[in-house]
Design an enzyme around this catalytic site. Structure first.
Site, PDB file in Angstrom:
ATOM      1  N   CYS A  18      41.682  35.856  32.637  1.00  0.00           N
ATOM      2  CA  CYS A  18      40.600  34.854  32.575  1.00  0.00           C
ATOM      3  C   CYS A  18      39.835  34.892  31.253  1.00  0.00           C
ATOM      4  O   CYS A  18      39.176  33.920  30.897  1.00  0.00           O
ATOM      5  CB  CYS A  18      39.636  35.042  33.735  1.00  0.00           C
ATOM      6  SG  CYS A  18      40.427  34.768  35.330  1.00  0.00           S
ATOM      7  N   HIS A  50      32.836  31.265  31.618  1.00  0.00           N
ATOM      8  CA  HIS A  50      34.030  31.248  32.472  1.00  0.00           C
ATOM      9  C   HIS A  50      33.590  30.796  33.868  1.00  0.00           C
ATOM     10  O   HIS A  50      32.553  31.237  34.378  1.00  0.00           O
ATOM     11  CB  HIS A  50      34.645  32.638  32.515  1.00  0.00           C
ATOM     12  CG  HIS A  50      35.769  32.752  33.502  1.00  0.00           C
ATOM     13  ND1 HIS A  50      36.791  31.840  33.560  1.00  0.00           N
ATOM     14  CD2 HIS A  50      36.025  33.677  34.476  1.00  0.00           C
ATOM     15  CE1 HIS A  50      37.622  32.185  34.530  1.00  0.00           C
ATOM     16  NE2 HIS A  50      37.182  33.288  35.093  1.00  0.00           N
ATOM     17  N   ASN A  61      38.386  28.157  39.539  1.00  0.00           N
ATOM     18  CA  ASN A  61      38.652  29.111  38.458  1.00  0.00           C
ATOM     19  C   ASN A  61      40.044  28.826  37.888  1.00  0.00           C
ATOM     20  O   ASN A  61      41.045  29.070  38.556  1.00  0.00           O
ATOM     21  CB  ASN A  61      38.569  30.535  39.036  1.00  0.00           C
ATOM     22  CG  ASN A  61      38.798  31.613  37.988  1.00  0.00           C
ATOM     23  OD1 ASN A  61      39.227  31.327  36.867  1.00  0.00           O
ATOM     24  ND2 ASN A  61      38.527  32.848  38.359  1.00  0.00           N
TER      25      ASN A  61
HETATM   26  O1  UT7 Z   1      38.046  35.190  37.073  1.00  0.00           O
HETATM   27  C1  UT7 Z   1      38.176  36.548  37.282  1.00  0.00           C
HETATM   28  C2  UT7 Z   1      36.928  37.115  37.783  1.00  0.00           C
HETATM   29  N1  UT7 Z   1      36.806  36.886  39.208  1.00  0.00           N
HETATM   30  C3  UT7 Z   1      35.618  36.804  39.708  1.00  0.00           C
HETATM   31  O2  UT7 Z   1      34.654  36.812  38.989  1.00  0.00           O
HETATM   32  C4  UT7 Z   1      35.454  36.731  41.208  1.00  0.00           C
HETATM   33  C5  UT7 Z   1      34.320  37.617  41.612  1.00  0.00           C
HETATM   34  N2  UT7 Z   1      34.057  37.678  43.054  1.00  0.00           N
HETATM   35  C6  UT7 Z   1      33.609  36.612  43.747  1.00  0.00           C
HETATM   36  O3  UT7 Z   1      33.467  35.527  43.227  1.00  0.00           O
HETATM   37  C7  UT7 Z   1      33.225  36.834  45.188  1.00  0.00           C
HETATM   38  O4  UT7 Z   1      33.205  38.205  45.465  1.00  0.00           O
HETATM   39  C8  UT7 Z   1      34.157  36.110  46.197  1.00  0.00           C
HETATM   40  C9  UT7 Z   1      33.911  34.624  46.136  1.00  0.00           C
HETATM   41  C10 UT7 Z   1      35.595  36.432  45.882  1.00  0.00           C
HETATM   42  C11 UT7 Z   1      33.829  36.568  47.607  1.00  0.00           C
HETATM   43  O5  UT7 Z   1      32.464  36.328  47.925  1.00  0.00           O
HETATM   44  P1  UT7 Z   1      31.572  37.485  48.584  1.00  0.00           P
HETATM   45  O6  UT7 Z   1      30.237  36.915  48.839  1.00  0.00           O
HETATM   46  O7  UT7 Z   1      31.665  38.679  47.682  1.00  0.00           O
HETATM   47  O8  UT7 Z   1      32.272  37.682  49.972  1.00  0.00           O
HETATM   48  P2  UT7 Z   1      33.049  38.970  50.556  1.00  0.00           P
HETATM   49  O9  UT7 Z   1      34.309  39.178  49.843  1.00  0.00           O
HETATM   50  O10 UT7 Z   1      32.067  40.096  50.647  1.00  0.00           O
HETATM   51  O11 UT7 Z   1      33.363  38.462  52.018  1.00  0.00           O
HETATM   52  C12 UT7 Z   1      32.345  38.183  52.971  1.00  0.00           C
HETATM   53  C13 UT7 Z   1      33.004  37.777  54.260  1.00  0.00           C
HETATM   54  C14 UT7 Z   1      34.067  38.760  54.724  1.00  0.00           C
HETATM   55  O12 UT7 Z   1      34.043  38.794  56.140  1.00  0.00           O
HETATM   56  P3  UT7 Z   1      33.287  39.988  56.918  1.00  0.00           P
HETATM   57  O13 UT7 Z   1      33.964  41.238  56.456  1.00  0.00           O
HETATM   58  O14 UT7 Z   1      31.865  39.899  56.484  1.00  0.00           O
HETATM   59  O15 UT7 Z   1      33.508  39.633  58.329  1.00  0.00           O
HETATM   60  C15 UT7 Z   1      35.370  38.112  54.280  1.00  0.00           C
HETATM   61  O16 UT7 Z   1      36.465  38.495  55.068  1.00  0.00           O
HETATM   62  O17 UT7 Z   1      33.693  36.521  54.088  1.00  0.00           O
HETATM   63  C16 UT7 Z   1      35.057  36.660  54.468  1.00  0.00           C
HETATM   64  N3  UT7 Z   1      35.858  35.774  53.649  1.00  0.00           N
HETATM   65  C17 UT7 Z   1      36.026  34.465  53.920  1.00  0.00           C
HETATM   66  N4  UT7 Z   1      35.564  33.704  54.926  1.00  0.00           N
HETATM   67  C18 UT7 Z   1      35.911  32.391  54.922  1.00  0.00           C
HETATM   68  C19 UT7 Z   1      36.535  36.056  52.497  1.00  0.00           C
HETATM   69  N5  UT7 Z   1      37.135  34.956  52.027  1.00  0.00           N
HETATM   70  C20 UT7 Z   1      36.830  33.948  52.890  1.00  0.00           C
HETATM   71  C21 UT7 Z   1      37.154  32.589  52.939  1.00  0.00           C
HETATM   72  N6  UT7 Z   1      36.673  31.859  53.953  1.00  0.00           N
HETATM   73  N7  UT7 Z   1      37.907  31.976  51.971  1.00  0.00           N
END
Ligand code: UT7
Length: 343
Positions: free
Chosen positions: A133, A270, A300
């Protein structure tokens, strides 16, 4: 005995003199997005997700996905043609192509050489860089160094990706985040009268840290599995690093350019996550209206994200000549970097 530099290269003293008087100026930019659009609602039919979750956690509403038979080079050529047209430059004036991608058409040759051939460029040099990225910032820094050292006069710097090809469409934690696209800028060596011109790339800062590999990587590769693999990411951990590293590298870039955040007209970040973009803007003390945001309609697009956003903001008149623009990105590796440019 003095050693003569190879033809076309400057000796050390001449190179240093040139580097202090030449700036790489952005003469034009262009972008291209595949026609097919995939909404959050479309994805909710594939995996257990919802429009509400995706919008709230990322800001993404829709992304573009390349058609079958549409490759990274096709997107890159279209973006390059538009950038060349915007710059009023013919392809035969280009003597350097640096193309950032993680999703090349083939393992070899470099996708940049496909672009070179399709643009009708028969001279110069074309190669790919790989920083996921952060790729566009890395490519811009490489091209800037070539131009300032006299190894090229006119460069095409491209970020192009078909990330949809390396997604696990059953993994909701990653497949909703990415999209396909390409962006390009034409860089020209601009000269002052013995002084640096005030427009162009003012500073670039790049970093990598291989210890963070396991937080964001592809599950395969030519040498290890003979497949491309799919994206694997520990999102929350990447998120934490992102705000901290991106704010720090922007500060470094500003210091390198002799500027402060008060001098910034626009940040072109980004586009990984709206919350990361807002977090970095807040740390830098920048009002939200000074930050270009396209993550809602592009998602992204990895190396394509910064030039896509730049092209949009130049095209709609937000970014104007002489504006100070800071571009920043972070990706797998980890890699991260920033470029400060006076347009
Ligand atoms: O370009 C390279 C750099 N990449 C990045 O900068 C990405 C950085 N990370 C992020 O943008 C975020 O961490 C994400 C968008 C990937 C995830 O958001 P988050 O607020 O950190 O959510 P999380 O991973 O902590 O997940 C929260 C909950 C989980 O469920 P439980 O364990 O709380 O029951 C996940 O399983 O949301 C769940 N979850 C989803 N639910 C519905 C994860 N993906 C999804 C989804 N739809 N697509």
């Amino acid at each position: 005995m003095s050693i003569r530099p190879p033809a076309g290269m400057l000796d050390a003293a001449a190179a240093q003199a040139r580097a202090s008087t030449v700036r790489s100026q952005i003469a034009g930019c262009g972008s291209y997005l595949p026609e097919r659009m995939v909404t959050n609602h479309d994805l909710a039919k594939l995996v257990d997700t919802s429009d509400e979750w995706i919008v709230e956690r990322t800001g993404i509403r829709v992304r573009h996905v390349a058609a079958e038979g549409e490759f990274t080079s096709h997107l890159a050529v279209k973006a390059s043609e538009r950038a060349l047209a915007a710059a009023g430059t013919k392809a035969d004036a280009v003597d350097l192509i640096v193309l950032a991608t993680t999703t090349p058409d083939e393992t070899f040759p470099a996708t940049a050489t496909r672009v070179q051939e399709r643009l009708g460029m028969t001279r110069g040099v074309a190669f790919d860089v790989q920083a996921v990225c952060s790729g566009f910032i890395f490519a811009l820094a490489v091209a800037d160094n070539f131009l300032r050292l006299g190894q090229a006069e006119t460069a095409l710097v491209i970020g192009a990706e078909t990330f949809s090809r390396i997604l696990d469409w059953q993994d909701r934690s990653t497949c909703v985040l990415f999209g396909d696209g390409a962006g390009a800028v034409v860089l020209k060596a601009g000269r002052g009268n013995g002084l640096p011109t005030d427009r162009g790339v003012l500073s670039t800062r790049l970093h990598s840290d291989g210890r963070q590999h396991d937080l964001l990587y592809a599950s395969g590769g030519v040498s290890s599995t003979k497949t491309a693999g799919v994206v694997r990411m520990d999102g929350p951990k990447v998120f934490k690093h992102a705000v901290e590293k991106l704010s720090a590298v922007v500060e470094e870039g500003l210091t390198g350019a002799g500027l402060t955040s008060a001098d910034i007209d626009w940040v072109v970040p980004h586009q990984a996550n709206r919350r990361i973009i807002d977090g970095v803007g807040k740390k830098l003390g920048l009002p939200g209206e000074r930050v270009v945001v396209t993550v809602d309609h592009h998602a992204n697009t990895s190396a394509a994200s910064v030039p896509l956003a730049l092209t949009e903001a130049v095209g709609d008149g937000r970014i104007k000549p002489n504006d100070v623009v800071v571009m920043e990105a972070m990706g797998g590796g980890f890699t991260w970097g920033a470029a400060v440019v006076r347009m």
